[in-house]
Design a protein around this motif. Structure first.
Motif, PDB file in Angstrom:
ATOM      1  N   LEU A   1       0.813  -1.209   0.000  1.00 55.94           N
ATOM      2  CA  LEU A   1       0.000   0.000   0.000  1.00 55.94           C
ATOM      3  C   LEU A   1       0.845   1.256   0.000  1.00 55.94           C
ATOM      4  O   LEU A   1       0.382   2.319  -0.415  1.00 55.94           O
ATOM      5  CB  LEU A   1      -0.929   0.009   1.222  1.00 55.94           C
ATOM      6  CG  LEU A   1      -2.070  -0.994   1.193  1.00 55.94           C
ATOM      7  CD1 LEU A   1      -2.862  -0.921   2.492  1.00 55.94           C
ATOM      8  CD2 LEU A   1      -2.984  -0.776   0.017  1.00 55.94           C
TER       9      LEU A   1
ATOM     10  N   LYS B   1      -4.000   7.864  -2.892  1.00 55.70           N
ATOM     11  CA  LYS B   1      -4.706   7.035  -1.920  1.00 55.70           C
ATOM     12  C   LYS B   1      -6.030   7.671  -1.555  1.00 55.70           C
ATOM     13  O   LYS B   1      -6.237   8.859  -1.711  1.00 55.70           O
ATOM     14  CB  LYS B   1      -3.858   6.847  -0.664  1.00 55.70           C
ATOM     15  CG  LYS B   1      -2.676   5.902  -0.885  1.00 55.70           C
ATOM     16  CD  LYS B   1      -2.071   5.515   0.436  1.00 55.70           C
ATOM     17  CE  LYS B   1      -0.980   4.473   0.225  1.00 55.70           C
ATOM     18  NZ  LYS B   1      -0.438   3.987   1.498  1.00 55.70           N
TER      19      LYS B   1
ATOM     20  N   GLN C   1     -10.445   7.060  -1.411  1.00 59.03           N
ATOM     21  CA  GLN C   1     -11.445   6.917  -2.459  1.00 59.03           C
ATOM     22  C   GLN C   1     -11.735   8.256  -3.122  1.00 59.03           C
ATOM     23  O   GLN C   1     -11.796   9.298  -2.489  1.00 59.03           O
ATOM     24  CB  GLN C   1     -12.735   6.348  -1.865  1.00 59.03           C
ATOM     25  CG  GLN C   1     -12.623   4.866  -1.553  1.00 59.03           C
ATOM     26  CD  GLN C   1     -13.958   4.270  -1.230  1.00 59.03           C
ATOM     27  OE1 GLN C   1     -14.779   4.886  -0.575  1.00 59.03           O
ATOM     28  NE2 GLN C   1     -14.193   3.065  -1.687  1.00 59.03           N
TER      29      GLN C   1
ATOM     30  N   ILE D   1      -7.273  -5.408  -1.538  1.00 59.70           N
ATOM     31  CA  ILE D   1      -7.090  -4.384  -0.515  1.00 59.70           C
ATOM     32  C   ILE D   1      -6.409  -3.156  -1.114  1.00 59.70           C
ATOM     33  O   ILE D   1      -6.785  -2.011  -0.825  1.00 59.70           O
ATOM     34  CB  ILE D   1      -6.279  -4.939   0.674  1.00 59.70           C
ATOM     35  CG1 ILE D   1      -7.039  -6.078   1.359  1.00 59.70           C
ATOM     36  CG2 ILE D   1      -5.934  -3.832   1.660  1.00 59.70           C
ATOM     37  CD1 ILE D   1      -8.350  -5.676   1.988  1.00 59.70           C
TER      38      ILE D   1
ATOM     39  N   ASP E   1      -7.935   0.638  -1.351  1.00 56.57           N
ATOM     40  CA  ASP E   1      -7.229   1.765  -0.769  1.00 56.57           C
ATOM     41  C   ASP E   1      -6.950   2.855  -1.803  1.00 56.57           C
ATOM     42  O   ASP E   1      -6.969   4.042  -1.477  1.00 56.57           O
ATOM     43  CB  ASP E   1      -5.916   1.297  -0.152  1.00 56.57           C
ATOM     44  CG  ASP E   1      -5.323   2.315   0.806  1.00 56.57           C
ATOM     45  OD1 ASP E   1      -5.998   2.661   1.787  1.00 56.57           O
ATOM     46  OD2 ASP E   1      -4.193   2.779   0.571  1.00 56.57           O
TER      47      ASP E   1
ATOM     48  N   PHE F   1     -11.736  -4.082   5.817  1.00 59.05           N
ATOM     49  CA  PHE F   1     -10.791  -3.012   5.492  1.00 59.05           C
ATOM     50  C   PHE F   1     -11.509  -1.690   5.225  1.00 59.05           C
ATOM     51  O   PHE F   1     -11.137  -0.649   5.771  1.00 59.05           O
ATOM     52  CB  PHE F   1      -9.960  -3.405   4.268  1.00 59.05           C
ATOM     53  CG  PHE F   1      -8.999  -2.338   3.828  1.00 59.05           C
ATOM     54  CD1 PHE F   1      -7.781  -2.164   4.472  1.00 59.05           C
ATOM     55  CD2 PHE F   1      -9.320  -1.498   2.772  1.00 59.05           C
ATOM     56  CE1 PHE F   1      -6.904  -1.160   4.074  1.00 59.05           C
ATOM     57  CE2 PHE F   1      -8.456  -0.494   2.369  1.00 59.05           C
ATOM     58  CZ  PHE F   1      -7.237  -0.330   3.018  1.00 59.05           C
ATOM     59  N   THR F   2     -12.539  -1.726   4.405  1.00 58.91           N
ATOM     60  CA  THR F   2     -13.232  -0.477   4.066  1.00 58.91           C
ATOM     61  C   THR F   2     -13.941   0.105   5.284  1.00 58.91           C
ATOM     62  O   THR F   2     -13.968   1.322   5.473  1.00 58.91           O
ATOM     63  CB  THR F   2     -14.240  -0.697   2.929  1.00 58.91           C
ATOM     64  OG1 THR F   2     -15.149  -1.760   3.270  1.00 58.91           O
ATOM     65  CG2 THR F   2     -13.530  -1.047   1.626  1.00 58.91           C
TER      66      THR F   2
ATOM     67  N   LYS G   1     -11.321   1.728   7.539  1.00 58.19           N
ATOM     68  CA  LYS G   1     -10.754   2.940   6.929  1.00 58.19           C
ATOM     69  C   LYS G   1     -11.795   4.038   6.746  1.00 58.19           C
ATOM     70  O   LYS G   1     -11.456   5.152   6.330  1.00 58.19           O
ATOM     71  CB  LYS G   1     -10.135   2.601   5.571  1.00 58.19           C
ATOM     72  CG  LYS G   1      -8.894   1.736   5.641  1.00 58.19           C
ATOM     73  CD  LYS G   1      -7.634   2.550   5.869  1.00 58.19           C
ATOM     74  CE  LYS G   1      -7.283   3.344   4.626  1.00 58.19           C
ATOM     75  NZ  LYS G   1      -5.951   3.975   4.725  1.00 58.19           N
TER      76      LYS G   1
ATOM     77  N   LEU H   1     -14.183   3.996   4.523  1.00 54.14           N
ATOM     78  CA  LEU H   1     -14.418   4.140   3.088  1.00 54.14           C
ATOM     79  C   LEU H   1     -15.833   3.714   2.724  1.00 54.14           C
ATOM     80  O   LEU H   1     -16.459   2.912   3.425  1.00 54.14           O
ATOM     81  CB  LEU H   1     -13.411   3.290   2.297  1.00 54.14           C
ATOM     82  CG  LEU H   1     -11.931   3.587   2.537  1.00 54.14           C
ATOM     83  CD1 LEU H   1     -11.064   2.613   1.761  1.00 54.14           C
ATOM     84  CD2 LEU H   1     -11.599   5.024   2.139  1.00 54.14           C
TER      85      LEU H   1
END
Length: 294
Positions: A11, A17, A19, A45, A49, A140-141, A144, A146
């Motif tokens: 990453l 980086k 969205q 992932i 990201d 993950f989203t 974060k 997102l």
């Protein structure tokens, strides 16, 4: 812990980086195949990201009926090592439909970079279950902050390989639908296929699911739709088969146009100028740079 360190390393290599807010649907092809091992959790992932709106992926089926994220129903000698971490002979066909998922997971499909993608990072990884891939991305989203992603899922079926490399389209489709329903993702999924039989079965049996017709032939789009027997939500041809005029015709007929696989900066700019509804790309970082500038 080791997997999270590897994901963290990859990453850090790419920008931009976060969205991006864009009307166009940027789909990371097999995650982000140009940057990370295809159809792997690290690739998905990474794509999330970077800021894609949709993750594009492929499914095959194991001997014990598990849905595995993979483009081919066999192990590619170009970028996979066998269960002993040895090179796979070029003429070898290791059929995943004849292996349990426990056996499939022992193969390494990331340590050897795909020679077609020199920017791809080497990561020791395996072909994940669809359920595990979804859980990883959703976690993950959420962590974060997102926006939840969409999933564009291809079922790999052909009439010639029925019951040899995969179940019949009906059984394959039922497996996929049941898992997506269990994950409560039916409103964030499109099902795509080159196999008209698979789309026709979904259309009859699960009409609430949005469908994508994948096209690589040079027939007129109207002929392909006539052969399919209904209008899917999305018409998705190889981008070189399109023109601005064809894009307009298809959209005016009530379908979205999302071509594959658009990778070069020049081609991405050209296709976006045709006002397509989205693009599928191995390099979502490139597409997002362009859409951000626009």
């Amino acid at each position: 812990m080791k997997n999270f360190v590897l994901i963290g390393m990859i990453l850090t290599c790419c920008t931009p980086k976060g969205q991006e807010s864009s009307a166009i649907d940027i789909q990371g092809h097999r995650g982000a195949r140009g940057l990370a091992p295809e159809n792997s959790i690290p690739a998905f992932i990474l794509a999330a990201d970077l800021g894609v709106t949709t993750l594009e992926l492929d499914l095959v089926v194991s001997k014990n009926g598990q849905l595995v994220v993979s483009h081919e129903p066999y192990f590619s000698s170009d970028f996979c090592l066998d269960s002993e971490k040895m090179a796979i002979p070029k003429d070898s066909v290791i059929n995943m439909y004849q292996l349990t998922y426990e056996e499939i997971k022992r193969f390494d499909c990331g340590s050897t970079r795909n020679p077609r993608f020199p920017e791809q990072k080497r990561i020791s990884t395996f072909k994940p279950l669809l359920s595990d891939m979804i859980d990883s991305v959703e976690s993950f989203t959420e962590n974060k902050g997102l926006k939840p992603l969409r999933y564009n899922i291809e079922l790999k079926t052909t009439k010639e390989t029925d019951t040899v490399f995969h179940p019949l389209p009906q059984a394959f489709s039922d497996l996929v639908y049941d898992l997506l329903k269990e994950k409560n993702l039916l409103d964030r999924v499109t099902i795509q296929s080159f196999d008209f039989r698979t789309l026709q079965y979904f259309n009859r049996t699960y009409p609430e699911v949005e469908l994508v017709l994948l096209i690589e032939n040079e027939l007129d789009w109207k002929s392909n739709i006539d052969s399919l027997g209904f209008k899917p939500e999305v018409y998705s041809p190889y981008y070189r088969l399109l023109s601005q005029e064809k894009v307009r015709e298809i959209q005016n007929a009530g379908m979205k146009v999302i071509p594959w696989t658009v990778n070069d900066f020049f081609d991405i700019n050209k296709v976006l100028a045709w006002q397509v509804d989205g693009i599928i790309t191995d390099y979502p970082d490139r597409a997002l740079i362009i859409t951000k500038k626009k």
